[in-house]
Every structure is written in C-alpha cells, then in structure tokens.
Design an enzyme around this catalytic site. Structure first.
Site, PDB file in Angstrom:
ATOM      1  N   GLU A 291       7.445  -0.343  -5.705  1.00  0.00           N
ATOM      2  CA  GLU A 291       7.814  -1.018  -6.955  1.00  0.00           C
ATOM      3  C   GLU A 291       8.696  -0.126  -7.831  1.00  0.00           C
ATOM      4  OE1 GLU A 291       4.702  -4.324  -8.389  1.00  0.00           O
ATOM      5  OE2 GLU A 291       4.638  -2.559  -9.641  1.00  0.00           O
ATOM      6  N   HIS A 312      -2.293   3.458  18.307  1.00  0.00           N
ATOM      7  CA  HIS A 312      -2.446   2.504  19.410  1.00  0.00           C
ATOM      8  C   HIS A 312      -1.813   1.163  19.070  1.00  0.00           C
ATOM      9  CE1 HIS A 312      -5.262   5.109  21.722  1.00  0.00           C
ATOM     10  NE2 HIS A 312      -5.327   5.677  20.520  1.00  0.00           N
ATOM     11  N   LYS A 426       7.135 -15.726  -8.928  1.00  0.00           N
ATOM     12  CA  LYS A 426       6.317 -16.394  -9.957  1.00  0.00           C
ATOM     13  C   LYS A 426       7.053 -17.615 -10.502  1.00  0.00           C
ATOM     14  CE  LYS A 426       4.211 -12.119 -11.633  1.00  0.00           C
ATOM     15  NZ  LYS A 426       4.122 -11.208 -12.772  1.00  0.00           N
TER      16      LYS A 426
HETATM   17  O1  PA5 Z   1       2.580  -2.251 -11.571  1.00  0.00           O
HETATM   18  C1  PA5 Z   1       2.731  -3.330 -12.114  1.00  0.00           C
HETATM   19  O2  PA5 Z   1       3.234  -3.417 -13.236  1.00  0.00           O
HETATM   20  C2  PA5 Z   1       2.237  -4.619 -11.484  1.00  0.00           C
HETATM   21  O3  PA5 Z   1       1.768  -4.403 -10.215  1.00  0.00           O
HETATM   22  C3  PA5 Z   1       1.095  -5.185 -12.313  1.00  0.00           C
HETATM   23  O4  PA5 Z   1       0.090  -4.230 -12.428  1.00  0.00           O
HETATM   24  C4  PA5 Z   1       0.551  -6.438 -11.693  1.00  0.00           C
HETATM   25  O5  PA5 Z   1       1.562  -7.384 -11.554  1.00  0.00           O
HETATM   26  C5  PA5 Z   1      -0.576  -7.015 -12.546  1.00  0.00           C
HETATM   27  O6  PA5 Z   1      -0.123  -7.231 -13.841  1.00  0.00           O
HETATM   28  P1  PA5 Z   1      -1.133  -7.421 -15.054  1.00  0.00           P
HETATM   29  O7  PA5 Z   1      -1.891  -6.166 -15.209  1.00  0.00           O
HETATM   30  O8  PA5 Z   1      -0.255  -7.739 -16.223  1.00  0.00           O
HETATM   31  O9  PA5 Z   1      -2.019  -8.584 -14.692  1.00  0.00           O
END
Ligand code: PA5
Length: 439
Positions: A291, A312, A426
């Site tokens: 990310e 494996h 989303k």
């Molecule tokens: O690292 C990030 O920002 C994302 O993975 C969020 O943690 C994830 O989308 C969950 O978001 P939230 O904590 O707003 O529910």
C-alpha cells in the site's frame, strides 16, 4: 536486548556493497524528512517518534481496559480490516501458541482471539456466530474512518447479538471502539451508546498504526506485554537515529538494497520465514509495503511465503522461474521450546542420521540450503535475523520495517503514506449496491 541484524552477503553477487552504500546520503536526507515532518505525506508521520514519546497513561488505560475484558470474556472478536486488523493479528500470532484455538482458557491464560470484518464472507460470519453461541465474548471494533463497509457489517451483527443476549448495558460493557476522535459513523454510534473508546491519532495511517491502541488493545487482551513491545520499538528507534555509519542502520541498508535491486529489474520481493508463527507478520508486511509503494505505475510487488511448506509449492518458481524476484528471509535464532528427533533401532524411515538433533537444527539447515540454492538460481537474498520471538524483538522488527518502508518509498519517488487506489473497488461496489450518492 540484542539488535536485530540485516545481512547483505547473498545479494553481493548481484549488486556491490559500494552501490548499496552509495544510497547513504539520500537515505540520510529522507530519514531527516521523516523525523522533521518535511517529506511528502508529512501529515501522516505521527508514528515516527511514537515509540519514544509514548504516553504512559495511555499504556495504563489500555492495560486496565484489557484486564477488564480478560476477566469477563472467554472470546474476543477483533473487528477491522487492513491496517485496522493486520498489525494486531501479526503480533498476536507471532507470539502465541500455534494451536491456541484448541487450548483451554486456563492453559491459554487469555481469551481466544477471533477476527471479523476482514472479509464479507457470509459463511465465515455464520460460522463465527456458531462458535459464539452461548459463549461469553467481547468485541473490539476498529475503524479509523468509522465508515468501512466490511467491519461495519460484522459489527452491526455482533452488536445486535450482544444486545439480545446481555441487554444494552451488558453489551456496552463488552464493546470497545477504536476510531477517530470526532469523525465517522463509529464515533457517532460510540458516543450515543456510551462505549469505551480509544482514539486513532489523526497523523497515523492504518498500516502504521500497530503501536497505537489499534494494535495494542487486542494485543494486551491476548496477554502479550505491550510495554515490552514498545520498548523494542524504542530500541530500534534509537539504533536508527544514532547510527554513526550506514552499516549500523539496518533500516537504511534494507531500504537501499531493495531499491537498488528494483532498479536492476527485481520487481518482486518475497518475504520468507521458516517459522510458521510469522505468517501474519508477513501479511502485515505485505500491506505495509504494497500500500505504501504500489502507486504511479511503480512499486516492488510484495509476496510472502512460509518455508519449508511453500518450498513444496512456490519453491520451483522461486528457484527456476522468471528472474525478476529477490527474497528477504526473516530468520529466528532460537526456539522457545526444545524437541529432539528420537533414534529408532530399525531406522525404517532412514532418519537415524539426524537422531538426537533438535528439530530446529534441521530447519536451520533447510534455511541455509534454501538461501544457497536460491542464490545459485540467481535470486538475491537479504537476511534479517532476530534472536528469538519475544515482545522486544517483534517491537524492533515492526519499527525497522516501518522506517525502512518510509525511506524506500521516498527513494522510489512516491508518497508512502497515502492509498488512493484502495477507493476504486469501493466506488464500484457502492454503485452496484445502490448506496445513496453513488451512481
Ligand atoms: O492502511 C490503511 O489505511 C487501510 O488499510 C485501512 O486501515 C483500512 O482500509 C481500514 O480502514 P478504517 O480503519 O478506516 O476502517
């Protein structure tokens, strides 16, 4: 406390030590940008000095809340996804018994930790309710935005179930919310229902939040010592800050090596460990790096394997497939327990040649043999060694990976602290579901 260590020995037939060390100045500049809040994404750098500035009252509050939950609940359901899920699970599974779910509460000495809201599996949630039936359980619901669909669905069902079984007041005792200090549906609901809440600091994004209440509360409920975890992170913060030369800065060496390998066509990094407990730590690492770096058409693709299991399955590809990969092995020096291979008079299975050895002696030879084989197969291998699996070394490792990730992203020329790409699915899902405001 010893230091975790990074070895570049098995990348030196692909790149030189001088080339890696050539990044020193750039890495130092980027490190200064992180600590002085001057780099890109600087509104999300609260985690950089968090360990050393940790508020002791917050630790006490988390511990007290955890102790209450430990008293009333046999099961804790942690509700969250992405950065609001993986950090807690990474630490809990790294430091827990491998068969925790099958131990009695007395042997486990803590509630059983289960997870929800990290998928939208109807059978998964139904199965969870089968397990929760008649059990005393509590819920920690975590969402920074407070509006993420997956945890919101799971929490709606869990809240209903708790209220039906324990009444509003009983449910209130068993629900703790971790969310933004003012925004989002979860915050609004928590205020209205009077839940105990913890804040996720504005300046810390999900994937860098494991050392905030997001990770620390579930970790404390599982019985792990959060103070020692933070001490480990502080230790690494000091090592990186005080490193007088580049060699002594493990995060700098890791960031520089992977960026140099990337520039040499190694576009996939496989994080490997021979310790099954580290499966979720690697999942956490995958989110952190994927990310943070995967944007603007750039990024090292983070993959993960547990060996020897995956030797494996994925072993063939790693040894012999497309040569665009490098590997990083997390090696753990000492096991917690001791189990030796017995000898057998008949030796029908032909194992007497290793009789008397610890199982881990065999695992270590598998590790060494694999690193050698992959190196011969033209896979550069970085090796990170930690002395043992305990709170302090996991704390060191977390901070090491976080800082290295920020540095690596800056070297790559991306903002390692945003995640605009996560929104695309989303929007489609909301529009397909007919959410108001989405066409
Ligand atoms: O690292 C990030 O920002 C994302 O993975 C969020 O943690 C994830 O989308 C969950 O978001 P939230 O904590 O707003 O529910």
């Amino acid at each position: 406390m010893e230091n975790i260590n990074i070895s570049i020995e098995n990348v030196l037939n692909f790149v030189t030590k001088e080339e890696i060390h050539g990044y020193h100045t750039l890495i130092s500049e980027h490190y200064q940008a992180l600590v002085n809040n001057t780099g890109e994404g600087n509104d999300f750098l609260g985690w950089v000095t968090l360990p050393s500035k940790f508020d002791n009252n917050l630790i006490l509050d988390i511990q007290k809340t955890a102790d209450n939950i430990r008293k009333i609940a046999d099961i804790l359901v942690v509700v969250g996804i992405g950065g609001s899920y993986l950090g807690a699970r990474a630490v809990i599974e790294s430091l827990s018994h491998n068969f925790n779910q099958l131990l009695s509460k007395e042997d486990r000495k803590s509630p059983l930790i289960l997870y929800a809201g990290q998928n939208i599996g109807e059978d998964y949630l139904s199965d969870l309710f089968d397990v929760l039936k008649g059990k005393s359980y509590a819920v920690v619901v975590i969402s920074k935005s407070g509006t993420t669909t997956e945890p919101a669905i799971a929490f709606r069902l869990l809240k209903n179930d708790l209220e039906e079984r324990f009444g509003k007041a009983g449910a209130k005792e068993r629900i703790i919310a971790i969310t933004d200090k003012e925004k989002g549906a979860l915050k609004k609901m928590s205020d209205k229902e009077g839940y105990k809440t913890f804040e996720i600091p504005d300046n810390i994004g999900g994937r860098y939040s494991v050392l905030t209440p997001v990770g620390l509360l579930p970790i404390a409920i599982s019985g792990i010592n959060i103070k020692k975890l933070i001490d480990g992170a502080v230790h690494m913060e000091n090592i990186i800050r005080d490193a007088e030369n580049f060699e002594n800065n493990p995060a700098g060496i890791y960031a520089a090596s992977r960026q140099l390998l990337y520039r040499n066509g190694k576009t996939i990094e496989i994080m490997a460990s021979f310790i099954p407990n580290l499966y979720y730590l690697i999942e956490w690492w995958k989110q952190l790096y994927g990310e943070s770096e995967g944007k603007n058409g750039k990024g090292i693709f983070p993959a993960g394997v547990i060996f020897t299991t995956d030797l494996h399955s994925m072993g063939q590809y790693i040894q012999d497939g497309m040569r665009n990969i490098f590997e990083t092995v997390i090696s753990v020096k000492a096991t917690k327990k001791e189990l030796r291979i017995s000898s057998n008079a008949e030796d029908l299975d032909g194992l007497n040649y290793i009789a008397g050895k610890k199982i881990d002696d065999v695992n270590k030879m598998a590790e060494l043999g694999t690193i050698m084989a992959h190196n011969t197969g033209k896979v550069p291998v970085l090796k990170i060694t930690i002395p043992e699996l305990n709170e302090e070394y996991i704390g060191q490792l977390i901070y090491f990976f976080e800082i290295a990730c920020g540095l690596s992203g800056y070297v790559m020329g991306v903002n390692p602290f945003d995640q605009p790409g996560v929104e695309a699915y989303k929007k489609n899902m909301f529009s397909l579901l007919g959410k108001p405001g989405y066409k």
